[in-house]
Design an enzyme around this catalytic site. Structure first.
Site, PDB file in Angstrom:
ATOM      1  N   GLU A 165       0.928  -1.107  -0.077  1.00 39.64           N
ATOM      2  CA  GLU A 165      -0.036   0.053  -0.048  1.00 39.64           C
ATOM      3  C   GLU A 165       0.831   1.161  -0.001  1.00 39.64           C
ATOM      4  OE1 GLU A 165      -2.384   2.784  -0.148  1.00 39.64           O
ATOM      5  OE2 GLU A 165      -3.292   0.913  -0.242  1.00 39.64           O
ATOM      6  N   GLY A 179     -19.527   3.124   2.764  1.00 43.26           N
ATOM      7  CA  GLY A 179     -19.632   1.827   2.829  1.00 43.26           C
ATOM      8  C   GLY A 179     -21.049   0.840   2.703  1.00 43.26           C
ATOM      9  N   ASP A 354      -2.252   4.498 -10.761  1.00 42.98           N
ATOM     10  CA  ASP A 354      -0.879   3.834 -11.147  1.00 42.98           C
ATOM     11  C   ASP A 354      -0.874   2.544 -11.410  1.00 42.98           C
ATOM     12  OD1 ASP A 354      -0.125   6.029  -9.794  1.00 42.98           O
ATOM     13  OD2 ASP A 354      -0.007   5.062  -7.742  1.00 42.98           O
ATOM     14  N   ARG A 414     -26.993   8.809 -10.256  1.00 46.08           N
ATOM     15  CA  ARG A 414     -25.728   9.900  -9.947  1.00 46.08           C
ATOM     16  C   ARG A 414     -25.500  11.045 -11.164  1.00 46.08           C
ATOM     17  NH1 ARG A 414     -21.842   6.246  -6.396  1.00 46.08           N
ATOM     18  NH2 ARG A 414     -23.235   6.162  -4.538  1.00 46.08           N
ATOM     19  N   GLU A 553     -11.961  -0.946  -8.276  1.00 43.95           N
ATOM     20  CA  GLU A 553     -11.924   0.278  -9.103  1.00 43.95           C
ATOM     21  C   GLU A 553     -11.170   0.355 -10.049  1.00 43.95           C
ATOM     22  OE1 GLU A 553     -13.196   5.172  -9.002  1.00 43.95           O
ATOM     23  OE2 GLU A 553     -12.627   3.994  -7.141  1.00 43.95           O
TER      24      GLU A 553
END
Length: 585
Positions: A165, A179, A354, A414, A553
Protein backbone atom coordinates in the site's frame (compact mmCIF):
# COMPACT_ATOMS: atom_id res chain seq x y z
CA UNK A 1 30.09 60.04 23.51
CA UNK A 2 30.48 58.05 26.74
CA UNK A 3 27.17 59.43 27.97
CA UNK A 4 25.46 58.50 24.69
CA UNK A 5 26.90 54.97 24.81
CA UNK A 6 25.82 54.57 28.42
CA UNK A 7 22.29 55.71 27.57
CA UNK A 8 22.08 53.28 24.61
CA UNK A 9 23.32 50.44 26.81
CA UNK A 10 20.75 51.29 29.49
CA UNK A 11 17.98 51.44 26.84
CA UNK A 12 19.06 48.12 25.41
CA UNK A 13 19.03 46.49 28.84
CA UNK A 14 15.59 47.88 29.53
CA UNK A 15 14.25 46.40 26.27
CA UNK A 16 15.82 43.04 27.09
CA UNK A 17 14.31 43.16 30.56
CA UNK A 18 10.88 44.02 29.14
CA UNK A 19 11.13 41.24 26.58
CA UNK A 20 12.00 38.69 29.24
CA UNK A 21 9.29 39.97 31.55
CA UNK A 22 6.45 40.46 29.09
CA UNK A 23 7.36 38.55 25.93
CA UNK A 24 8.47 35.02 25.09
CA UNK A 25 10.20 33.01 27.77
CA UNK A 26 13.85 32.09 27.42
CA UNK A 27 13.13 28.42 28.12
CA UNK A 28 10.18 26.07 27.77
CA UNK A 29 8.51 25.28 31.10
CA UNK A 30 7.66 21.70 32.02
CA UNK A 31 3.97 20.93 32.30
CA UNK A 32 0.81 20.00 30.42
CA UNK A 33 -0.96 22.55 28.23
CA UNK A 34 -4.24 22.39 26.30
CA UNK A 35 -5.04 23.72 22.85
CA UNK A 36 -7.69 23.53 20.13
CA UNK A 37 -7.87 23.53 16.34
CA UNK A 38 -10.54 22.87 13.73
CA UNK A 39 -10.40 19.66 11.70
CA UNK A 40 -12.77 18.23 9.10
CA UNK A 41 -15.46 17.48 11.67
CA UNK A 42 -15.04 20.48 13.94
CA UNK A 43 -12.97 21.20 17.04
CA UNK A 44 -9.98 19.04 18.02
CA UNK A 45 -8.79 19.50 21.60
CA UNK A 46 -5.41 18.19 22.77
CA UNK A 47 -3.15 18.25 25.78
CA UNK A 48 0.58 18.74 25.17
CA UNK A 49 3.11 17.63 27.76
CA UNK A 50 6.53 19.30 27.77
CA UNK A 51 9.50 18.01 29.74
CA UNK A 52 13.16 19.05 29.55
CA UNK A 53 12.49 21.28 26.51
CA UNK A 54 10.96 18.36 24.60
CA UNK A 55 7.50 17.19 23.59
CA UNK A 56 7.01 14.11 25.75
CA UNK A 57 3.35 13.34 25.07
CA UNK A 58 0.25 14.49 23.18
CA UNK A 59 -3.22 13.32 24.11
CA UNK A 60 -6.35 13.94 22.05
CA UNK A 61 -8.96 15.02 24.59
CA UNK A 62 -11.85 15.69 22.22
CA UNK A 63 -12.39 15.32 18.49
CA UNK A 64 -15.19 14.83 16.02
CA UNK A 65 -13.16 13.33 13.19
CA UNK A 66 -14.35 10.09 11.59
CA UNK A 67 -12.80 6.94 13.00
CA UNK A 68 -10.74 6.17 9.92
CA UNK A 69 -9.25 9.65 9.57
CA UNK A 70 -8.44 9.91 13.28
CA UNK A 71 -5.60 7.45 12.70
CA UNK A 72 -3.80 10.36 11.02
CA UNK A 73 -3.56 12.07 14.42
CA UNK A 74 -1.68 9.08 15.83
CA UNK A 75 0.78 9.23 12.93
CA UNK A 76 1.36 12.96 13.50
CA UNK A 77 1.70 12.52 17.26
CA UNK A 78 4.46 9.95 16.86
CA UNK A 79 6.35 12.12 14.39
CA UNK A 80 6.07 15.30 16.50
CA UNK A 81 7.43 13.48 19.55
CA UNK A 82 10.16 11.75 17.55
CA UNK A 83 11.38 14.98 15.89
CA UNK A 84 10.47 17.55 18.60
CA UNK A 85 8.97 19.57 15.75
CA UNK A 86 5.44 21.00 15.67
CA UNK A 87 5.46 21.62 11.90
CA UNK A 88 5.55 18.04 10.60
CA UNK A 89 4.07 17.21 7.19
CA UNK A 90 0.37 16.44 6.92
CA UNK A 91 -0.77 12.84 6.41
CA UNK A 92 -1.77 12.21 2.79
CA UNK A 93 -5.46 11.47 2.53
CA UNK A 94 -6.31 13.26 5.79
CA UNK A 95 -5.47 16.88 5.06
CA UNK A 96 -8.15 18.67 7.10
CA UNK A 97 -7.72 16.34 10.07
CA UNK A 98 -3.94 16.80 9.95
CA UNK A 99 -4.19 20.59 9.79
CA UNK A 100 -6.65 20.71 12.67
CA UNK A 101 -4.47 18.49 14.85
CA UNK A 102 -1.33 20.54 14.14
CA UNK A 103 -3.17 23.77 14.95
CA UNK A 104 -4.39 22.28 18.24
CA UNK A 105 -0.85 21.23 19.20
CA UNK A 106 0.58 24.62 18.23
CA UNK A 107 -2.15 26.37 20.21
CA UNK A 108 -1.28 24.23 23.25
CA UNK A 109 2.40 25.08 22.88
CA UNK A 110 1.60 28.79 22.75
CA UNK A 111 0.32 28.45 26.33
CA UNK A 112 3.89 27.73 27.45
CA UNK A 113 4.76 31.35 26.70
CA UNK A 114 7.88 30.20 24.85
CA UNK A 115 8.81 30.59 21.21
CA UNK A 116 8.84 27.55 18.90
CA UNK A 117 12.44 28.35 18.00
CA UNK A 118 13.46 27.05 21.44
CA UNK A 119 12.46 23.55 20.39
CA UNK A 120 15.63 21.73 19.42
CA UNK A 121 14.52 19.68 16.46
CA UNK A 122 15.75 16.14 16.03
CA UNK A 123 16.31 14.27 12.82
CA UNK A 124 13.33 12.24 11.71
CA UNK A 125 14.11 8.61 12.50
CA UNK A 126 15.11 6.68 9.43
CA UNK A 127 12.39 4.33 8.21
CA UNK A 128 12.90 0.69 9.01
CA UNK A 129 15.27 -0.96 6.61
CA UNK A 130 13.46 -3.47 4.46
CA UNK A 131 14.91 -6.48 2.73
CA UNK A 132 15.92 -5.97 -0.88
CA UNK A 133 13.78 -8.92 -1.94
CA UNK A 134 10.69 -10.68 -0.61
CA UNK A 135 9.28 -13.99 -1.78
CA UNK A 136 5.60 -14.89 -1.52
CA UNK A 137 2.93 -16.89 -3.28
CA UNK A 138 0.75 -13.84 -3.86
CA UNK A 139 1.45 -10.10 -3.95
CA UNK A 140 -1.56 -7.80 -3.66
CA UNK A 141 -1.19 -4.18 -4.80
CA UNK A 142 -3.51 -1.93 -2.80
CA UNK A 143 -4.97 -2.18 0.70
CA UNK A 144 -8.47 -0.88 0.02
CA UNK A 145 -11.56 -3.04 0.30
CA UNK A 146 -10.82 -5.11 -2.81
CA UNK A 147 -7.15 -5.70 -2.00
CA UNK A 148 -7.78 -6.70 1.62
CA UNK A 149 -10.63 -9.00 0.59
CA UNK A 150 -8.49 -10.68 -2.07
CA UNK A 151 -5.53 -11.05 0.31
CA UNK A 152 -7.64 -12.60 3.09
CA UNK A 153 -9.28 -15.02 0.64
CA UNK A 154 -5.95 -16.14 -0.80
CA UNK A 155 -4.40 -16.49 2.66
CA UNK A 156 -7.31 -18.59 3.88
CA UNK A 157 -6.67 -20.84 0.88
CA UNK A 158 -3.16 -21.49 2.15
CA UNK A 159 -1.30 -18.84 0.19
CA UNK A 160 1.64 -16.85 1.58
CA UNK A 161 0.49 -13.26 0.90
CA UNK A 162 2.08 -9.79 1.12
CA UNK A 163 -0.01 -6.64 0.63
CA UNK A 164 1.57 -3.42 -0.68
CA UNK A 165 0.00 0.00 0.00
CA UNK A 166 1.57 3.28 -1.10
CA UNK A 167 -0.33 5.40 1.42
CA UNK A 168 0.53 5.59 5.17
CA UNK A 169 -2.87 4.08 6.04
CA UNK A 170 -4.93 1.22 4.63
CA UNK A 171 -8.38 1.90 3.25
CA UNK A 172 -8.26 3.86 0.01
CA UNK A 173 -11.62 5.06 -1.26
CA UNK A 174 -13.43 2.39 0.76
CA UNK A 175 -12.35 4.05 4.00
CA UNK A 176 -13.85 7.42 3.09
CA UNK A 177 -17.00 6.00 1.52
CA UNK A 178 -20.37 5.51 3.16
CA UNK A 179 -19.73 1.77 2.96
CA UNK A 180 -23.27 0.85 1.88
CA UNK A 181 -23.62 -2.54 0.18
CA UNK A 182 -26.25 -3.42 -2.46
CA UNK A 183 -27.45 -7.00 -1.98
CA UNK A 184 -30.69 -8.47 -3.33
CA UNK A 185 -32.75 -10.76 -1.07
CA UNK A 186 -30.77 -9.66 1.99
CA UNK A 187 -31.76 -10.27 5.61
CA UNK A 188 -33.18 -6.77 6.18
CA UNK A 189 -35.37 -7.07 3.08
CA UNK A 190 -36.53 -10.44 4.35
CA UNK A 191 -37.48 -8.95 7.72
CA UNK A 192 -39.37 -6.11 6.02
CA UNK A 193 -41.02 -8.47 3.49
CA UNK A 194 -39.56 -6.58 0.50
CA UNK A 195 -39.46 -8.55 -2.74
CA UNK A 196 -36.21 -8.54 -4.67
CA UNK A 197 -34.06 -10.89 -6.75
CA UNK A 198 -30.67 -11.25 -8.36
CA UNK A 199 -32.40 -10.93 -11.74
CA UNK A 200 -33.92 -7.59 -10.78
CA UNK A 201 -30.56 -6.38 -9.47
CA UNK A 202 -28.85 -7.50 -12.68
CA UNK A 203 -31.39 -5.53 -14.69
CA UNK A 204 -30.74 -2.43 -12.59
CA UNK A 205 -26.96 -2.74 -13.09
CA UNK A 206 -27.35 -3.03 -16.86
CA UNK A 207 -29.93 -0.26 -17.16
CA UNK A 208 -28.02 2.00 -14.77
CA UNK A 209 -24.93 1.68 -16.97
CA UNK A 210 -26.84 2.18 -20.25
CA UNK A 211 -26.32 -1.50 -21.19
CA UNK A 212 -22.58 -0.86 -21.57
CA UNK A 213 -21.52 -3.33 -18.85
CA UNK A 214 -20.01 -6.69 -19.72
CA UNK A 215 -23.13 -8.86 -19.15
CA UNK A 216 -21.07 -11.74 -17.77
CA UNK A 217 -19.40 -9.57 -15.12
CA UNK A 218 -22.64 -7.80 -14.21
CA UNK A 219 -24.33 -11.19 -13.85
CA UNK A 220 -21.65 -12.39 -11.43
CA UNK A 221 -21.99 -9.21 -9.37
CA UNK A 222 -25.75 -9.65 -9.14
CA UNK A 223 -25.60 -13.36 -8.32
CA UNK A 224 -22.81 -13.23 -5.74
CA UNK A 225 -23.55 -9.93 -3.99
CA UNK A 226 -25.57 -11.53 -1.18
CA UNK A 227 -22.91 -14.20 -0.54
CA UNK A 228 -20.31 -11.45 -0.27
CA UNK A 229 -22.40 -9.51 2.25
CA UNK A 230 -22.89 -12.66 4.35
CA UNK A 231 -19.14 -13.34 4.22
CA UNK A 232 -18.40 -9.86 5.53
CA UNK A 233 -21.00 -10.27 8.27
CA UNK A 234 -20.31 -13.86 9.32
CA UNK A 235 -16.63 -14.42 8.55
CA UNK A 236 -15.07 -10.98 8.78
CA UNK A 237 -17.29 -9.76 11.63
CA UNK A 238 -18.53 -6.62 9.92
CA UNK A 239 -21.56 -5.11 11.67
CA UNK A 240 -24.50 -3.85 9.63
CA UNK A 241 -27.25 -1.56 10.88
CA UNK A 242 -30.84 -2.76 10.98
CA UNK A 243 -32.06 -0.57 8.12
CA UNK A 244 -31.35 0.07 4.43
CA UNK A 245 -30.99 3.01 2.05
CA UNK A 246 -32.66 3.50 -1.33
CA UNK A 247 -29.97 4.60 -3.79
CA UNK A 248 -30.83 6.19 -7.11
CA UNK A 249 -31.31 3.86 -10.07
CA UNK A 250 -32.25 0.83 -7.98
CA UNK A 251 -35.74 -0.61 -8.38
CA UNK A 252 -36.11 -1.43 -4.68
CA UNK A 253 -34.52 -0.57 -1.35
CA UNK A 254 -31.64 -3.06 -1.09
CA UNK A 255 -28.56 -1.23 0.22
CA UNK A 256 -27.26 -2.50 3.56
CA UNK A 257 -25.70 0.10 5.86
CA UNK A 258 -22.53 -0.64 7.90
CA UNK A 259 -22.08 0.34 11.53
CA UNK A 260 -21.97 4.15 11.82
CA UNK A 261 -22.68 4.36 8.07
CA UNK A 262 -19.04 4.78 6.98
CA UNK A 263 -16.45 2.61 5.24
CA UNK A 264 -14.35 2.50 8.42
CA UNK A 265 -16.28 -0.53 9.69
CA UNK A 266 -15.34 -2.56 6.61
CA UNK A 267 -11.69 -1.49 6.48
CA UNK A 268 -11.19 -1.90 10.24
CA UNK A 269 -12.64 -5.42 10.26
CA UNK A 270 -10.82 -6.48 7.07
CA UNK A 271 -7.50 -5.18 8.44
CA UNK A 272 -8.00 -7.12 11.68
CA UNK A 273 -8.86 -10.24 9.67
CA UNK A 274 -5.72 -9.79 7.56
CA UNK A 275 -3.65 -9.70 10.76
CA UNK A 276 -5.23 -12.98 11.85
CA UNK A 277 -3.96 -14.61 8.66
CA UNK A 278 -0.42 -13.45 9.45
CA UNK A 279 -0.10 -11.70 6.09
CA UNK A 280 2.25 -8.66 6.16
CA UNK A 281 0.92 -5.24 5.13
CA UNK A 282 3.73 -3.04 3.78
CA UNK A 283 2.57 0.58 4.04
CA UNK A 284 4.20 3.54 2.24
CA UNK A 285 5.33 1.05 -0.39
CA UNK A 286 4.52 2.13 -3.92
CA UNK A 287 4.41 -0.52 -6.64
CA UNK A 288 6.10 0.83 -9.74
CA UNK A 289 6.51 -2.04 -12.19
CA UNK A 290 5.16 -5.51 -12.90
CA UNK A 291 7.81 -8.18 -13.45
CA UNK A 292 7.33 -10.76 -16.19
CA UNK A 293 9.27 -13.89 -17.12
CA UNK A 294 10.37 -14.91 -20.62
CA UNK A 295 6.98 -16.57 -21.21
CA UNK A 296 5.04 -13.40 -20.51
CA UNK A 297 3.81 -14.50 -17.09
CA UNK A 298 3.65 -11.93 -14.26
CA UNK A 299 5.98 -13.15 -11.53
CA UNK A 300 6.33 -10.19 -9.23
CA UNK A 301 6.45 -6.47 -8.56
CA UNK A 302 9.07 -3.77 -8.17
CA UNK A 303 8.27 -1.20 -5.49
CA UNK A 304 9.74 1.82 -3.73
CA UNK A 305 9.85 2.37 0.01
CA UNK A 306 11.34 5.73 1.08
CA UNK A 307 13.77 5.63 -1.83
CA UNK A 308 14.64 1.96 -1.38
CA UNK A 309 13.88 -0.24 -4.40
CA UNK A 310 12.44 -3.60 -3.40
CA UNK A 311 11.60 -6.63 -5.50
CA UNK A 312 8.65 -8.81 -4.55
CA UNK A 313 8.41 -12.18 -6.25
CA UNK A 314 5.06 -13.95 -6.52
CA UNK A 315 4.99 -17.70 -7.25
CA UNK A 316 1.27 -17.76 -7.98
CA UNK A 317 0.86 -14.23 -9.26
CA UNK A 318 -0.10 -10.61 -8.54
CA UNK A 319 -3.51 -9.14 -7.74
CA UNK A 320 -3.92 -5.55 -8.90
CA UNK A 321 -6.31 -3.72 -6.54
CA UNK A 322 -4.81 -0.23 -6.73
CA UNK A 323 -8.06 1.69 -7.26
CA UNK A 324 -9.16 4.12 -9.95
CA UNK A 325 -7.90 7.48 -11.17
CA UNK A 326 -10.50 9.85 -9.77
CA UNK A 327 -7.93 12.13 -8.09
CA UNK A 328 -5.76 12.43 -11.19
CA UNK A 329 -7.00 15.52 -13.07
CA UNK A 330 -4.63 15.01 -15.98
CA UNK A 331 -5.63 11.39 -16.54
CA UNK A 332 -9.32 12.27 -16.23
CA UNK A 333 -8.93 14.99 -18.85
CA UNK A 334 -6.95 12.62 -21.08
CA UNK A 335 -9.92 10.28 -21.35
CA UNK A 336 -12.80 12.73 -20.85
CA UNK A 337 -12.16 16.46 -21.33
CA UNK A 338 -15.31 17.45 -19.41
CA UNK A 339 -14.16 15.66 -16.26
CA UNK A 340 -10.75 17.29 -15.82
CA UNK A 341 -9.74 20.52 -14.11
CA UNK A 342 -13.22 21.83 -13.40
CA UNK A 343 -14.12 19.22 -10.80
CA UNK A 344 -13.11 18.57 -7.21
CA UNK A 345 -12.94 14.91 -6.17
CA UNK A 346 -14.37 12.77 -3.37
CA UNK A 347 -11.51 10.33 -3.86
CA UNK A 348 -8.48 9.47 -1.78
CA UNK A 349 -5.37 11.34 -2.91
CA UNK A 350 -3.94 7.93 -3.74
CA UNK A 351 -6.42 7.40 -6.59
CA UNK A 352 -3.96 8.35 -9.31
CA UNK A 353 -4.29 5.41 -11.72
CA UNK A 354 -0.85 3.91 -10.99
CA UNK A 355 -2.08 0.36 -11.48
CA UNK A 356 -3.63 1.19 -14.84
CA UNK A 357 -0.33 2.56 -16.09
CA UNK A 358 1.59 -0.49 -14.90
CA UNK A 359 -0.91 -2.94 -16.40
CA UNK A 360 -1.14 -1.13 -19.73
CA UNK A 361 2.64 -1.13 -19.97
CA UNK A 362 2.69 -4.94 -20.12
CA UNK A 363 -0.15 -5.14 -22.65
CA UNK A 364 -3.32 -5.19 -20.53
CA UNK A 365 -6.47 -3.95 -22.23
CA UNK A 366 -8.10 -0.85 -20.75
CA UNK A 367 -11.84 -0.41 -21.32
CA UNK A 368 -14.49 2.28 -20.72
CA UNK A 369 -11.90 4.85 -19.67
CA UNK A 370 -14.08 7.80 -20.71
CA UNK A 371 -16.85 6.79 -18.31
CA UNK A 372 -16.25 8.95 -15.23
CA UNK A 373 -18.93 9.56 -12.63
CA UNK A 374 -19.63 12.63 -10.53
CA UNK A 375 -21.47 12.36 -7.22
CA UNK A 376 -24.17 15.06 -7.13
CA UNK A 377 -24.12 16.20 -3.49
CA UNK A 378 -20.57 16.92 -2.30
CA UNK A 379 -18.83 19.55 -0.19
CA UNK A 380 -18.53 22.76 -2.21
CA UNK A 381 -15.19 23.59 -0.57
CA UNK A 382 -13.33 20.27 -0.46
CA UNK A 383 -15.27 17.98 -2.79
CA UNK A 384 -15.67 15.44 0.02
CA UNK A 385 -18.59 13.04 0.05
CA UNK A 386 -21.31 14.31 2.40
CA UNK A 387 -22.73 11.55 4.58
CA UNK A 388 -25.36 13.90 6.04
CA UNK A 389 -26.78 14.05 2.53
CA UNK A 390 -27.81 10.41 2.83
CA UNK A 391 -31.14 11.73 4.09
CA UNK A 392 -31.84 11.94 0.35
CA UNK A 393 -31.51 8.15 0.01
CA UNK A 394 -34.15 7.72 2.69
CA UNK A 395 -36.53 9.66 0.45
CA UNK A 396 -36.98 12.38 3.05
CA UNK A 397 -35.58 15.41 1.23
CA UNK A 398 -35.88 17.40 -1.99
CA UNK A 399 -33.28 19.17 -4.11
CA UNK A 400 -34.00 22.77 -5.08
CA UNK A 401 -32.13 25.54 -6.86
CA UNK A 402 -31.50 29.18 -5.94
CA UNK A 403 -34.94 29.97 -7.29
CA UNK A 404 -36.52 27.60 -4.76
CA UNK A 405 -37.70 25.07 -7.36
CA UNK A 406 -37.11 21.34 -7.77
CA UNK A 407 -35.28 20.48 -10.99
CA UNK A 408 -34.68 16.70 -10.93
CA UNK A 409 -35.90 13.48 -9.35
CA UNK A 410 -33.97 13.12 -6.10
CA UNK A 411 -33.54 9.35 -6.55
CA UNK A 412 -32.38 9.49 -10.16
CA UNK A 413 -29.01 8.16 -11.28
CA UNK A 414 -25.98 10.06 -10.02
CA UNK A 415 -24.92 11.20 -13.45
CA UNK A 416 -28.38 12.52 -14.29
CA UNK A 417 -28.63 14.51 -11.05
CA UNK A 418 -25.07 15.83 -11.40
CA UNK A 419 -25.70 17.13 -14.92
CA UNK A 420 -28.94 18.74 -13.76
CA UNK A 421 -27.18 20.46 -10.83
CA UNK A 422 -24.52 21.94 -13.09
CA UNK A 423 -27.25 23.66 -15.11
CA UNK A 424 -28.60 25.51 -12.04
CA UNK A 425 -27.60 28.96 -10.77
CA UNK A 426 -24.10 28.74 -9.31
CA UNK A 427 -23.85 25.07 -10.37
CA UNK A 428 -24.99 24.03 -6.89
CA UNK A 429 -28.08 22.45 -5.36
CA UNK A 430 -29.76 22.95 -2.01
CA UNK A 431 -31.07 19.93 -0.12
CA UNK A 432 -34.12 20.67 2.03
CA UNK A 433 -35.58 18.52 4.83
CA UNK A 434 -37.53 18.90 8.04
CA UNK A 435 -37.34 17.95 11.73
CA UNK A 436 -39.07 14.59 11.35
CA UNK A 437 -36.70 13.56 8.53
CA UNK A 438 -33.71 14.48 10.68
CA UNK A 439 -35.11 12.63 13.68
CA UNK A 440 -35.91 9.49 11.69
CA UNK A 441 -32.62 9.45 9.76
CA UNK A 442 -30.46 10.52 12.69
CA UNK A 443 -27.91 12.09 10.36
CA UNK A 444 -26.97 14.73 12.94
CA UNK A 445 -26.08 11.93 15.39
CA UNK A 446 -24.65 9.26 13.08
CA UNK A 447 -22.48 11.85 11.36
CA UNK A 448 -22.16 14.41 14.15
CA UNK A 449 -18.62 15.36 13.17
CA UNK A 450 -19.56 16.19 9.61
CA UNK A 451 -22.84 17.83 10.63
CA UNK A 452 -21.13 20.17 13.12
CA UNK A 453 -18.39 20.96 10.64
CA UNK A 454 -20.90 21.89 7.94
CA UNK A 455 -22.75 24.16 10.35
CA UNK A 456 -19.49 25.84 11.38
CA UNK A 457 -18.46 26.38 7.76
CA UNK A 458 -21.92 27.74 6.86
CA UNK A 459 -22.58 24.95 4.38
CA UNK A 460 -25.67 23.83 6.28
CA UNK A 461 -28.28 25.78 8.20
CA UNK A 462 -30.82 24.74 10.84
CA UNK A 463 -33.67 27.25 11.22
CA UNK A 464 -37.02 27.40 12.96
CA UNK A 465 -38.86 28.60 9.87
CA UNK A 466 -38.67 27.86 6.17
CA UNK A 467 -38.24 31.57 5.45
CA UNK A 468 -35.27 31.84 7.81
CA UNK A 469 -33.59 28.77 6.28
CA UNK A 470 -34.10 30.09 2.74
CA UNK A 471 -32.75 33.53 3.67
CA UNK A 472 -29.50 32.01 4.92
CA UNK A 473 -28.64 30.92 1.35
CA UNK A 474 -30.59 33.73 -0.36
CA UNK A 475 -33.04 31.23 -1.85
CA UNK A 476 -36.38 32.54 -3.08
CA UNK A 477 -38.50 31.79 0.00
CA UNK A 478 -41.90 32.24 -1.67
CA UNK A 479 -41.05 29.80 -4.44
CA UNK A 480 -39.62 27.33 -1.91
CA UNK A 481 -42.89 27.49 0.07
CA UNK A 482 -44.84 26.71 -3.12
CA UNK A 483 -42.46 23.85 -3.91
CA UNK A 484 -42.94 22.32 -0.47
CA UNK A 485 -46.73 22.75 -0.66
CA UNK A 486 -46.82 21.01 -4.04
CA UNK A 487 -44.60 18.19 -2.78
CA UNK A 488 -46.81 17.69 0.26
CA UNK A 489 -49.83 17.38 -2.01
CA UNK A 490 -47.98 14.80 -4.13
CA UNK A 491 -47.23 12.86 -0.94
CA UNK A 492 -50.89 13.01 0.06
CA UNK A 493 -52.00 11.79 -3.39
CA UNK A 494 -49.22 9.18 -3.60
CA UNK A 495 -47.71 10.39 -6.89
CA UNK A 496 -45.06 12.96 -7.78
CA UNK A 497 -46.55 14.76 -10.79
CA UNK A 498 -43.36 16.69 -11.57
CA UNK A 499 -40.58 14.10 -11.49
CA UNK A 500 -42.29 10.80 -10.63
CA UNK A 501 -40.06 10.29 -7.60
CA UNK A 502 -39.77 6.60 -6.74
CA UNK A 503 -40.22 5.19 -3.26
CA UNK A 504 -42.64 6.31 -0.57
CA UNK A 505 -43.42 10.03 -0.56
CA UNK A 506 -43.41 11.53 2.95
CA UNK A 507 -44.79 15.06 3.40
CA UNK A 508 -42.80 17.77 5.16
CA UNK A 509 -44.08 18.85 8.55
CA UNK A 510 -42.98 21.26 11.22
CA UNK A 511 -39.55 22.81 11.72
CA UNK A 512 -36.81 23.18 12.45
CA UNK A 513 -35.88 23.00 8.79
CA UNK A 514 -32.52 22.19 7.26
CA UNK A 515 -30.91 23.29 4.01
CA UNK A 516 -27.49 22.08 2.84
CA UNK A 517 -25.62 23.44 -0.17
CA UNK A 518 -23.64 20.99 -2.30
CA UNK A 519 -22.15 20.47 -5.76
CA UNK A 520 -21.02 17.52 -7.91
CA UNK A 521 -17.51 16.10 -7.53
CA UNK A 522 -15.71 13.24 -9.26
CA UNK A 523 -16.59 10.05 -7.41
CA UNK A 524 -15.93 6.91 -9.46
CA UNK A 525 -14.06 5.93 -12.60
CA UNK A 526 -15.93 3.11 -14.31
CA UNK A 527 -13.12 2.44 -16.77
CA UNK A 528 -10.13 0.25 -16.08
CA UNK A 529 -8.42 -3.06 -16.69
CA UNK A 530 -10.34 -5.68 -18.65
CA UNK A 531 -10.84 -8.96 -16.77
CA UNK A 532 -12.65 -12.23 -17.40
CA UNK A 533 -15.08 -13.95 -15.04
CA UNK A 534 -12.16 -15.43 -13.07
CA UNK A 535 -10.72 -11.94 -12.44
CA UNK A 536 -7.80 -12.71 -14.79
CA UNK A 537 -6.45 -9.69 -16.67
CA UNK A 538 -7.01 -9.76 -20.43
CA UNK A 539 -4.51 -8.34 -22.94
CA UNK A 540 -5.18 -6.05 -25.89
CA UNK A 541 -5.01 -9.21 -28.02
CA UNK A 542 -7.84 -10.79 -26.04
CA UNK A 543 -5.62 -13.31 -24.27
CA UNK A 544 -5.22 -13.90 -20.53
CA UNK A 545 -2.06 -12.41 -19.04
CA UNK A 546 -0.95 -15.30 -16.87
CA UNK A 547 -0.21 -14.50 -13.25
CA UNK A 548 -2.09 -11.17 -13.19
CA UNK A 549 -5.50 -10.69 -11.60
CA UNK A 550 -7.47 -7.55 -10.80
CA UNK A 551 -10.36 -6.42 -8.60
CA UNK A 552 -11.99 -3.20 -7.44
CA UNK A 553 -12.16 0.20 -9.09
CA UNK A 554 -9.04 -0.54 -11.13
CA UNK A 555 -11.27 -2.88 -13.20
CA UNK A 556 -13.48 -1.68 -16.06
CA UNK A 557 -16.60 -2.93 -17.86
CA UNK A 558 -18.61 -3.90 -14.75
CA UNK A 559 -20.73 -0.76 -14.32
CA UNK A 560 -20.92 0.54 -17.88
CA UNK A 561 -21.35 4.29 -18.24
CA UNK A 562 -22.54 4.84 -14.66
CA UNK A 563 -22.23 2.98 -11.35
CA UNK A 564 -25.31 2.80 -9.15
CA UNK A 565 -24.85 3.86 -5.54
CA UNK A 566 -23.71 1.12 -3.12
CA UNK A 567 -22.72 -1.21 -6.00
CA UNK A 568 -19.01 -0.47 -5.49
CA UNK A 569 -18.78 -2.17 -2.09
CA UNK A 570 -20.57 -5.21 -3.50
CA UNK A 571 -18.22 -5.12 -6.52
CA UNK A 572 -14.98 -4.99 -4.51
CA UNK A 573 -16.15 -7.78 -2.23
CA UNK A 574 -17.42 -10.10 -4.96
CA UNK A 575 -14.46 -9.71 -7.32
CA UNK A 576 -11.92 -9.42 -4.50
CA UNK A 577 -13.01 -12.87 -3.35
CA UNK A 578 -12.96 -14.22 -6.91
CA UNK A 579 -9.42 -12.88 -7.45
CA UNK A 580 -8.27 -14.46 -4.19
CA UNK A 581 -9.86 -17.78 -5.10
CA UNK A 582 -8.62 -17.81 -8.69
CA UNK A 583 -5.00 -17.05 -7.84
CA UNK A 584 -4.99 -19.85 -5.27
CA UNK A 585 -5.82 -22.57 -7.80
Amino acid sequence: MKKIMAMLLLFSLSLTSAACGNGAKSSIPDGTFEGTGNGRGGEIKVSLTMKDQKVSDIEVLENQESEGLSEAMNILKEEIIATNNLDVDIVSGATLTSVGFRLAVQDAFSKTGADKSLLVKKEKPAPEKREEKYDADVIVIGAGGAGLTAAITAAENGMNVIVLEKMPMAGGNTLISGGEYAAPENWVQEKEALEDSADLFYGDIMKGGDEESDPALARILADKALDGAKWLRDEVGMIFEDYMLFFGGHSVERSLVPKNATGYEMIHKLTEKLKETGSPLHLETKATELIMDENGRVTGVKAEYHGQVIEYTAKKGVIMASGGFGYNKEMRAQYNEEMGEGYLSTNSVGSMGDGLVMAEKIGASLVDMSFIQAYPTCDTQSGALLYVGDVRMEGRSILVNKEGKRFVEELERRDVISKAVLQQTGSVSYMFWDASAMEDSGMDVKHAAEYNGLIARKQLVKADTLEEAAAFFEIDAEELKKTVENYNQYAKDGKDLEFNKRGKLVPFGEGPYYIMVSKPAIHHTMGGIKINTEAQVVSTEGKVIEGLFAAGEVVGDIHGTNRLGSNAIADITVFGRIAGESISK
